[in-house]
Structure formats: structure tokens, C-alpha cells
Design a protein around this motif. Sequence first.
Motif, PDB file in Angstrom:
ATOM      1  N   ILE A  46      -6.480   6.024   6.946  1.00 48.98           N
ATOM      2  CA  ILE A  46      -6.133   4.774   7.640  1.00 48.98           C
ATOM      3  C   ILE A  46      -4.663   4.639   7.829  1.00 48.98           C
ATOM      4  N   ASP A  47      -4.275   4.372   9.127  1.00 49.77           N
ATOM      5  CA  ASP A  47      -2.822   4.576   9.553  1.00 49.77           C
ATOM      6  C   ASP A  47      -2.114   3.046   9.381  1.00 49.77           C
ATOM      7  N   ASN A  48      -2.990   2.067   9.272  1.00 48.26           N
ATOM      8  CA  ASN A  48      -2.452   0.755   9.171  1.00 48.26           C
ATOM      9  C   ASN A  48      -1.568   0.549   7.921  1.00 48.26           C
ATOM     10  N   ARG A  49      -0.551  -0.012   8.228  1.00 45.16           N
ATOM     11  CA  ARG A  49       0.604  -0.179   7.116  1.00 45.16           C
ATOM     12  C   ARG A  49       0.919  -1.677   6.886  1.00 45.16           C
ATOM     13  N   PRO A  50      -0.018  -2.203   6.101  1.00 45.26           N
ATOM     14  CA  PRO A  50       0.102  -3.729   5.856  1.00 45.26           C
ATOM     15  C   PRO A  50       1.154  -4.012   4.705  1.00 45.26           C
ATOM     16  N   GLN A  51       1.550  -5.154   4.502  1.00 44.03           N
ATOM     17  CA  GLN A  51       2.435  -5.373   3.668  1.00 44.03           C
ATOM     18  C   GLN A  51       1.855  -5.366   2.298  1.00 44.03           C
ATOM     19  N   LEU A  52       1.987  -4.881   1.132  1.00 47.65           N
ATOM     20  CA  LEU A  52       1.513  -4.707  -0.051  1.00 47.65           C
ATOM     21  C   LEU A  52       2.345  -5.536  -1.174  1.00 47.65           C
ATOM     22  N   ILE A  53       1.677  -6.517  -1.701  1.00 49.01           N
ATOM     23  CA  ILE A  53       1.909  -7.317  -2.848  1.00 49.01           C
ATOM     24  C   ILE A  53       1.209  -6.940  -4.007  1.00 49.01           C
ATOM     25  N   ALA A  54       2.167  -6.467  -4.897  1.00 59.79           N
ATOM     26  CA  ALA A  54       1.550  -6.273  -6.357  1.00 59.79           C
ATOM     27  C   ALA A  54       1.001  -7.792  -7.070  1.00 59.79           C
ATOM     28  N   LEU A  55      -0.387  -7.507  -7.442  1.00 59.34           N
ATOM     29  CA  LEU A  55      -0.811  -8.556  -8.331  1.00 59.34           C
ATOM     30  C   LEU A  55      -1.853  -8.021  -9.330  1.00 59.34           C
ATOM     31  N   HIS A  56      -1.011  -8.220 -10.556  1.00 58.90           N
ATOM     32  CA  HIS A  56      -1.623  -7.795 -11.778  1.00 58.90           C
ATOM     33  C   HIS A  56      -1.615  -8.865 -12.862  1.00 58.90           C
ATOM     34  N   ASP A  57      -1.982  -8.601 -14.109  1.00 68.68           N
ATOM     35  CA  ASP A  57      -1.958  -9.536 -15.333  1.00 68.68           C
ATOM     36  C   ASP A  57      -0.930 -10.164 -15.487  1.00 68.68           C
ATOM     37  N   HIS A  58       0.207  -9.209 -15.417  1.00 69.55           N
ATOM     38  CA  HIS A  58       1.675  -9.946 -15.734  1.00 69.55           C
ATOM     39  C   HIS A  58       2.243 -10.793 -14.688  1.00 69.55           C
ATOM     40  N   ASN A  59       1.715 -11.041 -13.548  1.00 75.77           N
ATOM     41  CA  ASN A  59       2.410 -11.689 -12.620  1.00 75.77           C
ATOM     42  C   ASN A  59       1.383 -12.715 -11.701  1.00 75.77           C
TER      43      ASN A  59
END
Length: 272
Positions: A46-59
Motif C-alpha cells: 500500500i502506497d498510501n502515507r496517512p498521518q500516523l498517531i501513536a496510541l498506546h497504554d501510556h498516552n
Amino acid sequence: MIILAATPIGNLGDVTRRLVTALETATVIAAEDTRTTQRLLAALGIDNRPQLIALHDHNEKQRAAELVRRAASEDVLLLSDAGMPTVSDPGYGVVAEAAAQGVTVTALPGPSAVLTALAVAGLPTDRFTFEGFPPRKSGDRRRMLSSLAAEPRTMVFFEGPSRVADTLADMAAAFGGDRRAAVCRELTKLHEEVVRGPLDDLVAWAEPGTRGEIVLVVEGAAASALPFPDAVARVQELVSGGMRLKDAAGEVSAHTGHSSRELYQAALAAKS
């Protein structure tokens, strides 16, 4: 809206067509690990380059409101590293916030380690409970398992490979060594393995060590054929033989399905 998307738990061939379409068109992806998401995009070509936002237990507490605000005007795709978000993975806080703010939440169904393990374990599937990861500390884990000794439904747990042997041993102590269970390892992957048997046998199997992602499926407690007063009497017999009251209540609970707490309290009351 918020779109929860299930990702493969091992075999990339399990990716759904809907997930591929969502990844190809997403502008914002909230991901448990953005590196894992980048590898998934690359593996799928997949060539799409979306904005990636980290979402994990700490934030997640801090990020939930921000993501929901964005989802009010654009779609936000939410991924965990494997399987369905929110199930022992980040996402619950975002969904709760979205529900509170009236923002739509939908899901793209797909692979689930819980349901896959349940399906292959060979134990009853009509009623089950998912218990997530047992506590890491031994004392906390034993107390948690003891509270489940009388649970009649099939139980599903996640566990790390380094703690499998200890957790199985604690399960044998809490539920009885003859309780049936299954260790499901590396599900859908090349070295998938399902080991079935009584807990005592699984403890012996796990002691040399194991690797990979683990799901434990444990048979629920059978309906007790022993009346409660007789179970209390059995606790008293064990105590008379030198066993601690707490341990005696736990052992009788594991073999009868009666609550260990209720057995403890009844035996304690009988002493006074």
C-alpha cells in the motif's frame, strides 16, 4: 467517525478486503505501534502515507479527546498491533470518549486471538469469559485465579511465554490439576501449536520453556455434586490435618465449584 479495524494476528493472508481498502484511503491512523503499521502497509504493498498517531497504554488518556475531536470531521482509523483494538489493547478510552461526545464508532471485523483459541481448544464454546492477562505478581495472580475457581464458563487468558509455566501451575493449584485446558501458541503462524490436556500435564509440558504468543483456554468448573455443608466439613477435615484454613478452602473450592471465600467464612464461623 472512529473506525476500529482488526489486523492479522499472525498470518498476513487473513487480512480482509475491507481493511485493505481502509488502509488505502485513510488520512489518519491511530496505531498502537506506528512502526508495526508501517510494516503492515509495506507488506500489503500500500502506497498510501496517512498521518500516523501513536496510541498506546501510556498516552491513551491524553490522546482520546484529541482523536475524537478529529473524528467529528474526518474518519480516524484505529489499529492495534494484532487483532481487534480495545480487547487487551488500546482503544477503549477512545471509544468511551466518542460515545460520550456522540461521535460514531464502527468496526471492521477480522481476526481475534480470543475466538480463534476458543474455537480450536476443544472445550465448551456455548458460554465463555475473557480474562485478559493474569497479574504478573505471583500473589496477585493466585488471588485472581482463586476468585475464578467456581466460574462455570470456559475461560480464556492471554499470557507471555516467560510466565506460562508459573501461570499454569497457579491454575492447577486454584482449579485442580485435573481441570482440562489448552495452550494455544503462535495461532495462524507457521509454528502454530495447540496442546490440550489436564492442567497438571500442561504444567509439565511448559516447564522446559516455550516461545511465541500464548492464549490459554481453561474449562469452567463443573456443577458441584457435593452439598455446601459437606464441602465445609471437608475444609474442616483438611484443617484438622494441619492445612491452613485459607489453603483448605481453596482446595475444596477447586474440586467442588463452591466459592473459596464462602467456604472459608463458613468454616471460620463454625470454629467460633
